[in-house]
Design a protein around this motif. Structure first.
Motif, mmCIF file in Angstrom:
data_model
loop_
_atom_site.group_PDB
_atom_site.id
_atom_site.type_symbol
_atom_site.label_atom_id
_atom_site.label_comp_id
_atom_site.label_asym_id
_atom_site.label_seq_id
_atom_site.Cartn_x
_atom_site.Cartn_y
_atom_site.Cartn_z
ATOM 1 N N MET A 1 0.813 -1.215 0.000
ATOM 2 C CA MET A 1 0.000 0.000 0.000
ATOM 3 C C MET A 1 0.846 1.264 0.000
ATOM 4 O O MET A 1 0.437 2.308 0.470
ATOM 5 N N VAL A 2 2.061 1.149 -0.550
ATOM 6 C CA VAL A 2 2.954 2.302 -0.653
ATOM 7 C C VAL A 2 3.091 2.674 -2.125
ATOM 8 O O VAL A 2 3.437 1.831 -2.951
ATOM 9 N N ILE B 1 2.483 7.594 0.637
ATOM 10 C CA ILE B 1 2.818 8.075 -0.705
ATOM 11 C C ILE B 1 4.080 8.914 -0.618
ATOM 12 O O ILE B 1 4.210 9.776 0.258
ATOM 13 N N GLY B 2 4.993 8.661 -1.538
ATOM 14 C CA GLY B 2 6.200 9.462 -1.670
ATOM 15 C C GLY B 2 6.259 10.053 -3.063
ATOM 16 O O GLY B 2 5.515 9.634 -3.955
ATOM 17 N N ALA B 3 7.125 11.033 -3.258
ATOM 18 C CA ALA B 3 7.260 11.655 -4.576
ATOM 19 C C ALA B 3 8.724 12.009 -4.819
ATOM 20 O O ALA B 3 9.435 12.413 -3.896
ATOM 21 N N GLY C 1 11.039 14.185 -7.788
ATOM 22 C CA GLY C 1 10.952 15.078 -8.932
ATOM 23 C C GLY C 1 12.293 15.285 -9.592
ATOM 24 O O GLY C 1 13.320 15.384 -8.923
ATOM 25 N N PHE C 2 12.274 15.348 -10.908
ATOM 26 C CA PHE C 2 13.475 15.495 -11.712
ATOM 27 C C PHE C 2 13.433 16.836 -12.435
ATOM 28 O O PHE C 2 12.511 17.093 -13.213
ATOM 29 N N CYS C 3 14.400 17.692 -12.205
ATOM 30 C CA CYS C 3 14.536 18.970 -12.894
ATOM 31 C C CYS C 3 13.233 19.777 -12.773
ATOM 32 O O CYS C 3 12.916 20.244 -11.682
ATOM 33 N N TRP C 4 12.441 19.923 -13.829
ATOM 34 C CA TRP C 4 11.160 20.638 -13.769
ATOM 35 C C TRP C 4 10.297 20.055 -12.654
ATOM 36 O O TRP C 4 9.666 20.791 -11.895
ATOM 37 N N GLY C 5 10.275 18.748 -12.523
ATOM 38 C CA GLY C 5 9.477 18.091 -11.495
ATOM 39 C C GLY C 5 9.973 18.352 -10.085
ATOM 40 O O GLY C 5 9.240 18.176 -9.114
ATOM 41 N N GLY C 6 11.235 18.776 -9.940
ATOM 42 C CA GLY C 6 11.761 19.104 -8.620
ATOM 43 C C GLY C 6 10.995 20.231 -7.964
ATOM 44 O O GLY C 6 10.750 20.226 -6.757
ATOM 45 N N LYS C 7 10.590 21.197 -8.765
ATOM 46 C CA LYS C 7 9.823 22.333 -8.229
ATOM 47 C C LYS C 7 8.445 21.859 -7.774
ATOM 48 O O LYS C 7 7.940 22.300 -6.733
ATOM 49 N N VAL C 8 7.834 20.941 -8.508
ATOM 50 C CA VAL C 8 6.547 20.372 -8.119
ATOM 51 C C VAL C 8 6.698 19.654 -6.783
ATOM 52 O O VAL C 8 5.904 19.840 -5.850
ATOM 53 N N VAL C 9 7.743 18.849 -6.660
ATOM 54 C CA VAL C 9 7.952 18.063 -5.444
ATOM 55 C C VAL C 9 8.335 18.954 -4.263
ATOM 56 O O VAL C 9 7.962 18.670 -3.121
ATOM 57 N N ALA D 1 7.167 11.209 2.064
ATOM 58 C CA ALA D 1 8.574 11.382 1.704
ATOM 59 C C ALA D 1 8.684 12.078 0.359
ATOM 60 O O ALA D 1 7.830 11.895 -0.513
ATOM 61 N N THR D 2 9.725 12.883 0.209
ATOM 62 C CA THR D 2 9.990 13.532 -1.080
ATOM 63 C C THR D 2 11.484 13.477 -1.375
ATOM 64 O O THR D 2 12.312 13.398 -0.465
ATOM 65 N N MET D 3 11.790 13.523 -2.662
ATOM 66 C CA MET D 3 13.179 13.556 -3.107
ATOM 67 C C MET D 3 13.233 14.433 -4.353
ATOM 68 O O MET D 3 12.395 14.306 -5.247
ATOM 69 N N ILE D 4 14.206 15.316 -4.379
ATOM 70 C CA ILE D 4 14.392 16.188 -5.537
ATOM 71 C C ILE D 4 15.734 15.836 -6.165
ATOM 72 O O ILE D 4 16.761 15.858 -5.503
ATOM 73 N N LEU D 5 15.691 15.497 -7.458
ATOM 74 C CA LEU D 5 16.896 15.119 -8.190
ATOM 75 C C LEU D 5 17.126 16.112 -9.316
ATOM 76 O O LEU D 5 16.218 16.368 -10.107
#
Length: 171
Positions: free
Chosen positions: A42-43, A121-123, A125-133, A144-148
């Motif tokens: 359920m993750v 739920i974790g997220a 984000g990559f480049c453009w998606g980093g700002k979303v995350v 949890a979140t991670m920005i790459l």
């Protein structure tokens, strides 16, 4: 890799790549893949793409690898079928694809996943998606979140300043 290299080195998009399939999540087509581990069943992990979108083969390969560890992985099309293409994108592409809109759409995807029974739920984000995350990290609805490669993330994003398309970093 500098942001200039990102804009000039696009992947060849392939909607049929990967081990998963496309289904609707929160009103968006999303690449989903899962190899459930009973202890992680359920993750869910949401991967938020760079400017090249959810059909990028390497992003889908990464989703497949994360899923192989036992997670449900979703890669929503936050760019709504219009990934950046250096061959024919308009000069206003970045302004037309505001990460703030991606953030609002991500909240709907999260609600959809919770309605399907995902308890955590974790997220990432990559480049453009980093700002979303960076914005998602401020919510209590994900764990949890991670920005790459956070090319578009600013100090104000981390401080909690509300996002604004007018203050986006240009390429």
């Amino acid at each position: 890799m500098s942001i200039t290299q990102c804009w000039t080195n696009p992947p060849t998009l392939n909607p049929s790549s990967g081990l998963g399939h496309v289904q609707n999540l929160g009103g968006l087509p999303s690449y989903v893949v899962s190899f459930p581990d009973p202890t992680l069943a359920m993750v869910a992990i949401i991967l938020v793409s760079d400017v090249y979108g959810f059909e990028a083969p390497n992003l889908r390969k990464l989703a497949d690898k994360v899923a192989a560890a036992g997670f449900f992985v979703a890669v929503p099309d936050f760019l709504k079928g219009d990934p950046y293409n250096p061959e024919n994108s308009k000069p206003t592409w970045l302004k037309d694809h505001c990460p703030e809109e991606g953030f609002e759409n991500a909240k709907v995807v999260i609600q959809d996943l919770k309605s399907r029974g995902f308890s955590a739920i974790g997220a990432a984000g990559f480049c453009w998606g980093g700002k979303v995350v960076a914005e998602l990290a401020k919510l209590n609805s994900i764990q949890a979140t991670m920005i790459l490669h956070p090319s578009f993330v600013t100090v104000d994003d981390i401080k909690g300043t509300p996002p604004s398309c007018s203050s986006e970093i240009s390429s």
